[in-house]
Design an enzyme around this catalytic site. Structure first.
Site, PDB file in Angstrom:
ATOM      1  N   ASP A 120      38.092  37.259  21.520  1.00 59.30           N
ATOM      2  CA  ASP A 120      38.697  38.081  22.581  1.00 59.30           C
ATOM      3  C   ASP A 120      39.209  39.345  21.902  1.00 59.30           C
ATOM      4  OD1 ASP A 120      40.965  39.186  24.123  1.00 59.30           O
ATOM      5  OD2 ASP A 120      40.724  37.467  25.439  1.00 59.30           O
ATOM      6  N   GLU A 126      38.117  29.681  21.609  1.00 63.08           N
ATOM      7  CA  GLU A 126      38.676  31.041  21.523  1.00 63.08           C
ATOM      8  C   GLU A 126      39.936  31.033  20.662  1.00 63.08           C
ATOM      9  OE1 GLU A 126      39.921  32.511  25.356  1.00 63.08           O
ATOM     10  OE2 GLU A 126      40.274  34.545  24.618  1.00 63.08           O
ATOM     11  N   LYS A 143      43.291  33.021  18.622  1.00 61.11           N
ATOM     12  CA  LYS A 143      44.310  34.022  18.975  1.00 61.11           C
ATOM     13  C   LYS A 143      45.297  34.172  17.834  1.00 61.11           C
ATOM     14  CE  LYS A 143      47.161  35.385  22.857  1.00 61.11           C
ATOM     15  NZ  LYS A 143      47.367  35.252  24.293  1.00 61.11           N
ATOM     16  N   ASP A 155      37.955  39.748  30.342  1.00 56.87           N
ATOM     17  CA  ASP A 155      39.235  39.040  30.422  1.00 56.87           C
ATOM     18  C   ASP A 155      40.377  40.048  30.441  1.00 56.87           C
ATOM     19  OD1 ASP A 155      41.258  37.220  30.392  1.00 56.87           O
ATOM     20  OD2 ASP A 155      40.969  36.559  28.319  1.00 56.87           O
ATOM     21  N   HIS A 166      35.235  37.792  24.872  1.00 56.84           N
ATOM     22  CA  HIS A 166      36.073  38.190  25.995  1.00 56.84           C
ATOM     23  C   HIS A 166      36.378  39.662  25.757  1.00 56.84           C
ATOM     24  CE1 HIS A 166      38.052  34.261  27.644  1.00 56.84           C
ATOM     25  NE2 HIS A 166      36.780  34.370  27.951  1.00 56.84           N
ATOM     26  N   ASP A 214      48.502  41.621  23.062  1.00 59.32           N
ATOM     27  CA  ASP A 214      47.418  41.096  23.892  1.00 59.32           C
ATOM     28  C   ASP A 214      47.756  41.310  25.364  1.00 59.32           C
ATOM     29  OD1 ASP A 214      45.178  39.563  24.704  1.00 59.32           O
ATOM     30  OD2 ASP A 214      46.449  37.802  24.889  1.00 59.32           O
ATOM     31  N   HIS A 273      42.883  39.559  20.657  1.00 60.53           N
ATOM     32  CA  HIS A 273      43.481  38.440  19.933  1.00 60.53           C
ATOM     33  C   HIS A 273      43.576  38.615  18.432  1.00 60.53           C
ATOM     34  CE1 HIS A 273      42.966  35.270  23.341  1.00 60.53           C
ATOM     35  NE2 HIS A 273      43.516  36.403  23.746  1.00 60.53           N
ATOM     36  N   TRP A 319      40.535  27.495  25.362  1.00 64.24           N
ATOM     37  CA  TRP A 319      41.632  28.257  24.753  1.00 64.24           C
ATOM     38  C   TRP A 319      42.931  27.568  25.087  1.00 64.24           C
ATOM     39  CZ3 TRP A 319      45.839  30.631  27.256  1.00 64.24           C
ATOM     40  CH2 TRP A 319      46.735  31.262  26.369  1.00 64.24           C
ATOM     41  N   ASP A 372      46.067  42.558  27.835  1.00 68.52           N
ATOM     42  CA  ASP A 372      45.010  42.355  28.841  1.00 68.52           C
ATOM     43  C   ASP A 372      44.928  43.475  29.868  1.00 68.52           C
ATOM     44  OD1 ASP A 372      43.744  39.582  28.277  1.00 68.52           O
ATOM     45  OD2 ASP A 372      45.885  39.222  28.100  1.00 68.52           O
TER      46      ASP A 372
HETATM   47  C1  RNT Z   1      44.539  34.188  26.654  1.00 67.02           C
HETATM   48  C2  RNT Z   1      43.066  34.091  26.525  1.00 67.02           C
HETATM   49  C3  RNT Z   1      42.359  33.379  27.644  1.00 67.02           C
HETATM   50  C4  RNT Z   1      42.924  33.706  29.007  1.00 67.02           C
HETATM   51  C5  RNT Z   1      42.077  33.234  30.154  1.00 67.02           C
HETATM   52  C6  RNT Z   1      42.819  33.250  31.439  1.00 67.02           C
HETATM   53  O1  RNT Z   1      45.125  34.956  25.688  1.00 67.02           O
HETATM   54  O2  RNT Z   1      42.526  35.366  26.355  1.00 67.02           O
HETATM   55  O3  RNT Z   1      41.010  33.650  27.560  1.00 67.02           O
HETATM   56  O4  RNT Z   1      43.150  35.079  29.160  1.00 67.02           O
HETATM   57  O5  RNT Z   1      41.546  32.005  29.873  1.00 67.02           O
HETATM   58 ZN    ZN Z   2      40.443  35.604  26.447  1.00 63.91          ZN
END
Ligand code: RNT
Ligand code: ZN
Length: 415
Positions: free
Chosen positions: A255, A221, A223, A322, A282, A290, A258, A180, A292
């Site tokens: 993810d 990955e 986004k 994640d 993820h 995003d 994303h 990513w 998290d």
């Molecule tokens: C970031 C991505 C990625 C990170 C990690 C730390 O938006 O989700 O996966 O969160 O690699």
């Molecule tokens: Zn991620």
């Protein structure tokens, strides 16, 4: 009869075998990300987190050394049921005796301590090159116009393939290596295709590094946008899907944070599984962006789990977590997220899928709705508590006190 036995009978009336669900779940590997413990900082640099991701909060007790992070991970592992892998980032390289290697010179030996950690606990490991929080982000990495920068990051990617293979070989389990980058632009770009062409060339160059396809599973990955790169992301959804489908052996990683705010990955799982042998996830929790947040036992996490189970794809989906919340006790955050993901998987395994599917196929949507609603009140909690008991970890209601004790004895002593 205890509560589990009562629950078991109720589920059996729906043709659901709770014992079988518990035995199945116990074997499903879920990758526990190391980066919740230190706010995604790592050990190879002292600077802030950069590159389109952000942690917020400054709860005391952040792990700042490998020893502290491993000690914290041990605390979390003891509170979480099921099969775990440890998900590492290249920035978590451990240098000994004053040695240092830049990201483009990392070697397997810099992860020896992690191998020892995993071996001693019977864990597998997954890996991620770190294309952020580094002076060589200009701020672009693999899509930079600066050839020196781009080559630096290509070398980094290649080092990471070698490290992933080392982890897989040492631990006797495949290693999922996820690529990513936060490459993108804050404002309206003048050229969208150039960076994408360079990103593609860089990925191709990284993947020229030889590796064993049965040991290393490279993923990419996507986004939609990141903090500071709001207008354009090089590795967009379409770019990454097309890259993975055009490149033998590369897996799409989705993810849950994303995509556009009302877009959910639960609906995309079956779409990808129609075409791809393997996919990767993820599991995260976006709030408006995003962000998290810690994974919860919420509708979308349950729906993701249900889709994996309904597609009979527990062995085709690489499940990783994640999230990173720095505003609450990190051990608590880590544990809540992992346990919530386990709960969602168990909930999915207890769904009377065959019955629901039959109703859909026959067009009986009235009864399907009634049963789907009634199923929500089945005694799931009793089955979950039994799962924790069988896995030898504390049940709900019994683990947070241990976190508070650890906070008092260990976390609060950190400078
Ligand atoms: C970031 C991505 C990625 C990170 C990690 C730390 O938006 O989700 O996966 O969160 O690699
Ligand atoms: Zn991620």
């Amino acid at each position: 009869m205890n509560q589990y036995e009562i629950a078991k009978q109720q589920y059996a009336a729906l043709d659901v075998d709770t014992d079988k669900a518990l035995a199945t779940l116990e074997k499903v590997p879920v990758s526990l990300h190391c980066w919740q413990g230190d706010d995604v900082i790592g050990f190879d640099q002292k600077g802030p987190l950069t590159g389109g991701i952000q942690t917020t909060g400054n709860y005391p007790g952040r792990a700042t050394t490998p020893e502290e992070l491993m000690q914290d991970l041990d605390r979390v592992l003891a509170l979480c049921p099921g099969t775990k892998k440890i998900n590492l980032h290249a920035s978590y390289a451990i240098f000994e005796d004053g040695e240092y290697a830049d990201r483009d010179a990392l070697e397997p030996k810099h992860f020896k301590k992690w191998v020892e950690f995993c071996k001693a606990r019977g864990l597998g490991a997954d890996f991620n090159p770190t294309f952020f929080s580094h002076p060589k982000c200009d701020p672009l990495t693999l899509s930079s116009t600066n050839e020196e920068t781009r080559q630096f990051w290509i070398r980094h990617g290649r080092c990471c393939i070698r490290i992933s293979q080392y982890l897989a070989e040492e631990l006797g389990q495949p290693c999922v290596m996820n690529i990513w980058t936060g490459d993108g632009f804050k404002d309206i770009p003048a050229d969208r295709i150039g960076p994408r062409q360079r990103y593609k060339e860089s990925l191709d160059a990284i993947l020229e590094e030889p590796y064993d396809r049965t040991k290393v599973y490279p993923c990419i990955e996507s986004k939609v946008f990141g903090i500071g790169v709001e207008a354009y992301t090089v590795g967009s959804g379409e770019f990454c899907l097309k890259y993975a489908s055009s490149k033998e052996g590369v897996i799409s990683l989705m993810d849950s944070g994303h995509y556009h705010p009302t877009e959910v990955i639960s609906d995309k799982i079956s779409a990808l599984l129609t075409f791809d042998e393997k996919i990767a996830l993820h599991i995260s929790r976006p709030i408006r962006w995003d962000s998290d947040h810690v994974v919860l036992f919420d509708d979308e996490t349950r729906e993701i789990a249900k889709e994996i189970v309904r597609c009979d794809a527990l062995d085709r989906v690489f499940i990783a977590l994640d999230y990173f919340d720095a505003s609450i006790n990190r051990i608590s955050a880590w544990t809540t997220g992992f346990r919530s993901a386990q709960k969602a998987l168990l909930y999915a395994l207890l769904e009377p899928h065959a019955m629901f599917k039959k109703l859909q196929d026959e067009g009986d949507f009235s009864q399907l709705q009634v049963l789907q609603e009634e199923y929500k009140c089945y005694p799931f909690g009793a089955v979950w508590q039994e799962y924790c008991r069988r896995c030898g970890v504390p049940q709900d209601g019994a683990w947070f006190a241990q976190v508070k004790q650890y906070e008092a004895e260990v976390l609060s002593q950190r400078g």
